[in-house]
Write a protein that holds these residues in place. Structure first.
Motif, PDB file in Angstrom:
ATOM      1  N   LEU A  75      -4.729  53.804  52.132  1.00  0.00           N
ATOM      2  CA  LEU A  75      -4.611  54.278  53.546  1.00  0.00           C
ATOM      3  C   LEU A  75      -3.002  54.241  53.807  1.00  0.00           C
ATOM      4  O   LEU A  75      -2.248  53.685  53.731  1.00  0.00           O
ATOM      5  CB  LEU A  75      -5.060  53.365  54.670  1.00  0.00           C
ATOM      6  N   VAL A  82      -5.726  59.365  53.684  1.00  0.00           N
ATOM      7  CA  VAL A  82      -6.264  58.934  52.589  1.00  0.00           C
ATOM      8  C   VAL A  82      -5.282  59.354  51.240  1.00  0.00           C
ATOM      9  O   VAL A  82      -4.915  60.590  51.078  1.00  0.00           O
ATOM     10  CB  VAL A  82      -7.640  59.252  52.156  1.00  0.00           C
ATOM     11  N   PHE A 197     -16.327  60.468  55.043  1.00  0.00           N
ATOM     12  CA  PHE A 197     -15.357  59.267  55.133  1.00  0.00           C
ATOM     13  C   PHE A 197     -15.729  58.132  54.036  1.00  0.00           C
ATOM     14  O   PHE A 197     -14.820  56.932  53.953  1.00  0.00           O
ATOM     15  CB  PHE A 197     -15.530  58.796  56.504  1.00  0.00           C
ATOM     16  N   ASN A 200     -12.724  56.916  52.181  1.00  0.00           N
ATOM     17  CA  ASN A 200     -12.083  55.862  52.810  1.00  0.00           C
ATOM     18  C   ASN A 200     -12.586  54.470  52.498  1.00  0.00           C
ATOM     19  O   ASN A 200     -11.802  53.477  52.313  1.00  0.00           O
ATOM     20  CB  ASN A 200     -12.281  56.260  54.221  1.00  0.00           C
ATOM     21  N   TYR A 469     -12.650  50.994  59.350  1.00  0.00           N
ATOM     22  CA  TYR A 469     -12.057  52.309  58.708  1.00  0.00           C
ATOM     23  C   TYR A 469     -11.781  53.245  59.581  1.00  0.00           C
ATOM     24  O   TYR A 469     -12.331  53.551  60.631  1.00  0.00           O
ATOM     25  CB  TYR A 469     -12.886  52.798  57.441  1.00  0.00           C
ATOM     26  N   ASP A 471     -11.791  56.372  60.826  1.00  0.00           N
ATOM     27  CA  ASP A 471     -12.695  57.541  61.058  1.00  0.00           C
ATOM     28  C   ASP A 471     -13.791  57.124  62.501  1.00  0.00           C
ATOM     29  O   ASP A 471     -14.334  56.285  62.622  1.00  0.00           O
ATOM     30  CB  ASP A 471     -13.671  57.879  60.056  1.00  0.00           C
TER      31      ASP A 471
END
Lengths: 565, 338
Positions: A75, A82, A197, A200, A469, A471
Motif C-alpha cells: 500500500l 496498491v 479490492f 488489497n 483495508y 476501500d
C-alpha cells in the motif's frame, strides 16, 4: 600559583580534552550509523501484542510487521494505491476469480545475529540460502486461517480465498483452500467471488509469507528477536518487552520501486505514552514522537514546533449511532434533529482540540471508492441549528407530542474513557442548547460496553470503525449493511443494501465512487441511521533533521525516511 | 517461633486458595471476555479461541484445570516445543530417568492478550523490574520519612516541626502524576542530567524512585511523628530519664525502637504494593514493570494474567505481613508468639 596547582590544572585540562575527544568520536559514530528513535504509544493497547502476522491486530504492531514482512501487494502510504510488493506483477483471470502472482526471486530469509552484530541470511540443513517462495506464502496464509491459530483477523482474509471461511470454521481441510504454488515463485489464489479490492486484501499483514521451519523449531518463542526470521527491508534487532523494539536495515532486501532499500540503519521504537514521548522529543533524545493532545495548542503556537508538527488522516471514523428499535429513534425526524444539532467543528476545535477532522459522512475520505472532500462539497450532514429545531418540531408532530418534554428519557452510551466522556458531555450540551433535550449519559466500563452494544445498544451509542483495508467496502458493506454483525443500529434500507452490493463487485471505480456517495447520502442524510462525528488523525512531531514521507494511511514507511544532509 | 511460622505458612495456603476462588468467579461474572473487541470478532473465531484456551468448558472444570496446572507437578519425558500453554516456572532435569525427562511445576497459563507469552514469561521479565523500583522507592520513603518524623516529634511545635509536616502534607497531596512529569521536565528536558524515561541503568531509577518514594515518605513521617510523641509520654521513658540516662540515650535506646511499631506495620502492605508494580509511575517513566498488567489484564479480561497478578500480590502481602509480625517480637519484648 605554585607548580603543583598548575600541573593539576594541566591534568584537568587534558582530561577535558580527552572527554571532548571521546564525545566527538562517539558523535561521529552516531552520525555514521543513522539511527532514528521514535515512539509507539502502546499504553492502553494490548500489552505488547505478539508481533505475529497471523495474530496481530493493533495498528502499532502492524506498523512493525509492515517493515519486517512485505505483502504480495503493498500500500502506497501517500496515495493509498496498491503497488507491487513481493509480487512483481500479477494477472487476474477473465472471470475475476483467479489471481496469479509472480514473486520476487531474490529475497532471502534473514535474521539478526547478535554475536556478529549483523543481519545474516538464513540457510537450510544443506547450507543453501532459503529464499522466500510461494510455499512460504501458502504456509503463512494457511496458518492465519487455521482455526487452531485463532487469528483475530482471519475473518478479513477468509472470504476471499476459496474454502477460506469453511477451513477457518473447521469444516474444510487446509488442502481444500483455493491457493496453490504453480512453481516456487508463482502463487495462484482463487477467490470465491470477483471483487476488485481482493488485491488489497492479499497484501495485508495476515497474508504474508511465514517461515515454517522457524515455527517448528522455536514454537511460540519464535517471535523473540533472537529467533525471528524475516525478509522485509528491516530485520528485528531487539525486542525488550514493554520497553523498546529496534529494527535494523536488512542489506539483503533487494529494493523495489515501491519498497526501496532503507536509508536509515536502525529505527528504535520506544513504547511510551504520549506525554513521555513528547518529553523525550523535547530533550532531543527522540527524533519523532506522538505529542499528547493537550499539547497541540502549544505546539501550533510555537514557531519551531509548529513546523515539526504533522497531522494526517488516520484509519478510523467515529460516529454516534441511533438504535432504530428504541423510541423515539424509530422516527426519522427525531434522528435528523439529533444529528443536525451536533456542531462537529466545535467538537474538534473547542473540545478535543487535537486536530481531528469533523466528519460529514461515515467512510474515511481518500480511500478507494469513498467520497472525497474535494469532489463532494455538499454531501452528508453538518451542524444546522434551525434545521435541527424544525426537524424536532416535525418529529414531535409525527409522534403526536406537543413538546420535547414528553419524549421518553434518552440515553447516550459509551465506553468510560476520559476522551469519550469529554466528547459526550460536549454533544450533550449541544443537544440541550439546540433542542432543549437533556440526554442522560451512560458511561460503561469499556469491555462491558463492547458487549452491550452488540446485544442491546442504547438509544444513542458511541462507536468507531478503523478500516482493515482502504476501500469503502470495508466501511459501508461490512459495518452498515443491514445484515452486518457490526451494524448495531438495527437499521435496514433495501436501496442502500443494493448499492453496496453492486459497488462491492464492480470494477469501474468512477461508478463505485458514485454508488458509495449515494449510499452515504442515504446513511447519514436521508435515513439518519447514524451521526458521523469526526475522522481520526495521526499526530506527529518530527525533527527537522529528518526527511520523510507524509503518510495518509496511519502507517509510516520508514524505508523512505532519512536524515537530511 | 517455628510453630508460629509453620502455622502462618499453612494459613497462607488457605488464604491463597480463598483468594483464587473469589478472583476466579468474580472476574468471570463481569460481562465481556478476553476476545471482546470494539470490532467484534466473528462467532467462529471466538469459538476457535475459546476451544484453544479451554474457555468453552464448564466454569468449575476451568477453575480446577487452572489450579491443577499450578499445583500439580508433572514429569515429562519428551521435549516440549516452547509454547504458551505448557510453560512451567520450575523445570528440573532428571537425567537419571532419561535425557529429556524433566520435573515440571507451576504453569500459570497463557496470556490471552499478549498471545505469544505466558503468565510465567510476563512475571519473569517484568517482576524483577518492579521489584527493584519498589525496593529503592521504599528505601527513599524510609530515608526521608523516618528522620523527618523524628525531627518533627522531638522539635514539636517549632519551625522544624511545621516545615517537616508541611513537606509531609505536600507529599501526600501531590501525586506521582504531578511530581513525575515535573521531575522529568526539570532534570531531563531542562538540565539534561538524568534520563527521562526507560530502565536499565541506576540513573534510570533515580527520578521514578524519588517520585514514588516521596509520596509514601509523607505517610511514614506522620506515623513516625505521632508514634514517637506517644511513646515519649510513656512511663518507661520517664523511668529511663529518672535513672539518669542522657536524652540521646533515652531517644535512641528506648523511644525509637518502640515507636517503630506503627511504621513497621505499614511497611508490610507498602512493600507488597511497591514491589509488585506501580501502574502510574511505570507508565510516566516508561518502565517495563509489572504494574500495568494489574490494570490492563482487568480491562482486557486477560483471565490468567488477572489470576496470576492477584495471587502474586496476595502471596507477597501475606509473606510481608508475616515478617512484620516477626519483627514485632523483636521491637517489643511484650509481644511473644507461641
Amino acid at each position: 600559583m605554585n607548580s603543583a596547582r598548575r600541573s593539576l590544572r594541566l591534568i584537568g585540562l587534558l582530561m577535558v580534552f580527552a572527554m571532548l575527544a571521546v564525545l566527538a568520536v562517539s558523535g561521529v559514530g552516531a552520525q555514521d550509523a543513522k539511527i532514528l528513535v521514535t515512539g509507539l504509544n502502546m499504553v492502553g493497547a494490548d500489552p505488547d501484542n505478539s508481533l505475529d502476522p497471523s495474530l496481530s491486530s493493533t495498528v502499532q504492531s502492524i506498523q512493525i510487521l509492515d517493515e519486517l514482512y512485505i505483502g504480495l501487494t503493498h500500500l502506497n502510504e501517500i496515495t493509498a494505491a496498491v503497488e507491487p510488493g513481493m509480487a512483481t506483477d500479477w494477472t487476474i483471470s477473465e472471470d475475476g476469480l483467479v489471481y496469479t502472482f509472480n514473486i520476487l526471486q531474490n529475497v532471502p530469509w534473514v535474521r539478526f545475529n547478535a554475536e556478529s552484530g549483523a543481519v545474516e541470511e538464513v540457510t537450510d540443513e544443506s547450507g543453501a540460502v532459503r529464499y522466500v517462495t510461494a510455499n512460504d506464502f501458502i504456509y503463512g496464509i494457511t496458518r492465519t486461517l487455521d482455526p487452531v491459530t485463532g487469528g483475530d483477523y482471519a475473518y478479513v482474509l477468509a472470504p476471499y480465498i476459496v474454502n477460506g471461511v469453511e477451513f477457518n470454521a473447521g469444516e474444510a481441510a487446509a488442502e481444500d483452500l483455493g491457493i496453490r504454488a504453480v512453481d516456487d515463485y508463482t502463487l495462484e489464489i482463487t477467490s470465491p467471488e470477483a471483487v476488485g479490492f481482493a488485491i488489497n486484501i492479499y497484501g495485508l499483514w495476515m497474508a504474508r509469507a511465514q517461515a515454517s521451519w522457524m515455527l517448528d523449531e522455536f514454537g511460540d518463542t519464535w517471535v523473540e528477536a533472537e529467533n525471528r526470521q524475516t525478509y522485509g527491508p528491516f530485520a528485528m534487532k531487539s525486542w525488550n518487552h514493554d520497553q523498546d523494539i529496534t529494527i535494523v536495515k536488512n542489506p539483503f532486501w533487494p529494493g523495489t520501486e515501491a519498497v526501496p532499500q532503507p536509508a536509515l540503519d536502525e529505527v528504535v521504537f520506544r513504547l511510551l505514552d504520549d506525554t513521555a514521548q513528547f518529553a523525550e522529543y523535547q530533550a532531543g533524545t527522540m527524533q519523532a514522537a506522538v505529542p499528547p493532545s493537550a499539547e497541540i495548542d502549544r505546539i501550533k503556537a510555537d514557531a519551531a514546533l509548529s513546523e515539526q508538527y504533522y497531522a494526517g488522516f488516520d484509519s478510523c471514523s467515529l460516529y454516534y449511532g441511533f438504535n432504530w428499535e428504541k423510541a423515539p429513534f424509530d422516527n426519522v425526524n427525531i434522528r435528523k434533529a439529533f444529528s443536525l444539532a451536533i456542531d462537529r467543528e466545535s467538537v474538534v476545535n473547542d473540545v478535543t482540540r487535537d486536530g481531528r477532522i469533523a466528519s460529514r459522512w461515515y467512510s474515511r475520505p481518500g480511500i478507494t471508492g469513498a467520497p472525497t472532500l474535494e469532489n463532494n462539497p455538499d454531501l452528508g450532514v453538518s451542524f444546522d441549528a434551525a434545521g435541527a429545531q424544525a426537524a424536532l418540531e416535525a418529529g414531535l408532530a409525527d409522534l403526536g407530542l406537543s413538546s420535547a418534554a414528553e419524549l421518553p428519557t434518552i440515553t447516550l452510551g459509551f465506553g468510560d474513557t476520559e476522551y469519550n466522556n469529554l466528547v459526550a458531555q460536549a454533544v450533550q450540551q449541544m443537544w440541550a442548547e439546540t433542542l432543549g433535550i437533556e440526554v442522560q449519559l451512560s458511561a460503561m466500563e469499556t469491555t462491558t460496553y463492547f458487549d452491550v452494544i452488540e446485544v442491546d445498544a442504547p438509544q444513542i451509542f458511541r462507536a468507531a470503525w478503523c478500516m482493515d483495508y482502504p476501500d469503502a467496502n470495508n466501511f459501508l458493506y461490512e459495518t452498515t449493511r443491514s445484515d452486518s454483525p457490526n451494524n448495531y443500529t438495527n437499521w435496514s434500507n433495501a436501496e442502500f443494501d443494493a448499492l453496496v452490493d453492486e459497488a462491492r463487485v464492480s470494477t469501474d471505480q468512477a461508478a463505485r465512487a458514485e454508488m458509495y456517495a449515494r449510499a452515504e447520502e442515504i446513511l447519514v442524510a436521508e435515513d439518519y441511521a447514524l451521526a458521523p462525528i469526526f475522522w481520526y488523525v495521526t499526530r506527529q512531531v518530527v525533527s527537522p533533521d529528518v526527511t520523510r514521507t507524509f503518510s495518509s494511511i496511519g502507517l509510516e514507511r520508514y524505508e523512505k525516511w532519512d536524515f537530511a544532509g | 517461633m517455628a510453630q508460629f511460622i509453620t502455622r502462618r505458612i499453612l494459613w497462607m495456603f488457605v488464604v491463597l486458595i480463598v483468594v483464587s476462588v473469589i478472583t476466579f468467579f468474580l472476574m468471570r461474572a463481569v460481562p465481556g471476555g478476553p476476545f471482546s473487541r470494539e470490532k467484534p470478532l466473528p462467532p467462529q473465531v471466538i469459538e476457535n479461541l475459546n476451544k484453544k484456551y479451554r474457555l468453552d468448558e464448564p466454569m468449575l472444570n476451568q477453575y480446577l484445570g487452572y489450579m491443577g496446572d499450578i499445583l500439580v507437578p508433572k514429569v515429562t519425558t519428551e521435549r516440549i516445543r516452547p509454547n504458551v500453554l505448557e510453560d512451567y516456572l520450575i523445570n528440573i532435569p532428571l537425567p537419571f530417568m532419561g535425557e529429556e525427562t524433566y520435573f515440571r511445576w507451576m504453569n500459570f497459563g497463557p496470556s490471552y492478550k499478549a498471545r505469544s507469552r505466558s503468565v510465567n514469561d510476563i512475571f519473569e521479565e517484568h517482576l524483577p523490574v518492579s521489584f527493584q523500583l519498589g525496593v529503592v522507592a521504599l528505601g527513599v520513603a524510609l530515608l526521608i520519612g523516618i528522620p523527618l518524623g523524628i525531627v518533627s516529634a522531638l522539635k514539636r511545635n517549632t519551625v522544624y516541626d511545621y516545615a517537616g509536616m508541611g513537606v509531609a502534607i505536600m507529599g501526600v497531596s501531590v501525586p506521582v502524576i504531578i511530581t513525575g512529569p515535573l521531575l522529568q521536565y526539570l532534570f531531563g528536558v531542562q538540565l539534561h542530567l538524568l534520563p527521562i524515561t526507560g530502565w536499565g541503568t541506576p540513573a534510570h531509577a533515580i527520578l521514578p524512585s524519588f517520585a514514588l518514594g516521596f509520596t509514601y515518605s509523607a505517610l511514614i513521617a506522620r506515623l513516625m511523628r505521632a508514634s514517637l510523641l506517644q511513646v515519649l509520654n510513656e512511663d518507661y521513658i520517664r523511668t529511663a530519664r529518672a535513672k539518669g540516662l542522657s536524652e540521646r540515650m533515652v531517644i535512641i535506646a528506648h523511644a525509637l525502637k518502640n515507636s517503630m511499631i506503627p511504621v513497621v506495620t505499614v511497611i508490610g502492605p507498602l512493600f507488597a504494593l511497591l514491589v509488585t508494580g506501580t501502574f502510574v509511575t511505570e507508565t510516566i517513566f516508561g518502565i517495563p514493570g509489572l504494574g500495568r498488567y494489574f490494570v490492563t489484564s482487568i480491562t482486557g479480561r486477560d483471565y490468567s494474567v488477572i489470576m496470576g497478578t492477584i495471587l502474586l500480590y496476595a502471596l507477597v502481602l501475606v509473606i510481608s505481613n508475616m515478617l512484620v509480625d516477626i519483627v514485632y517480637g523483636w521491637l517489643d519484648p511484650r509481644i511473644r508468639y507461641t
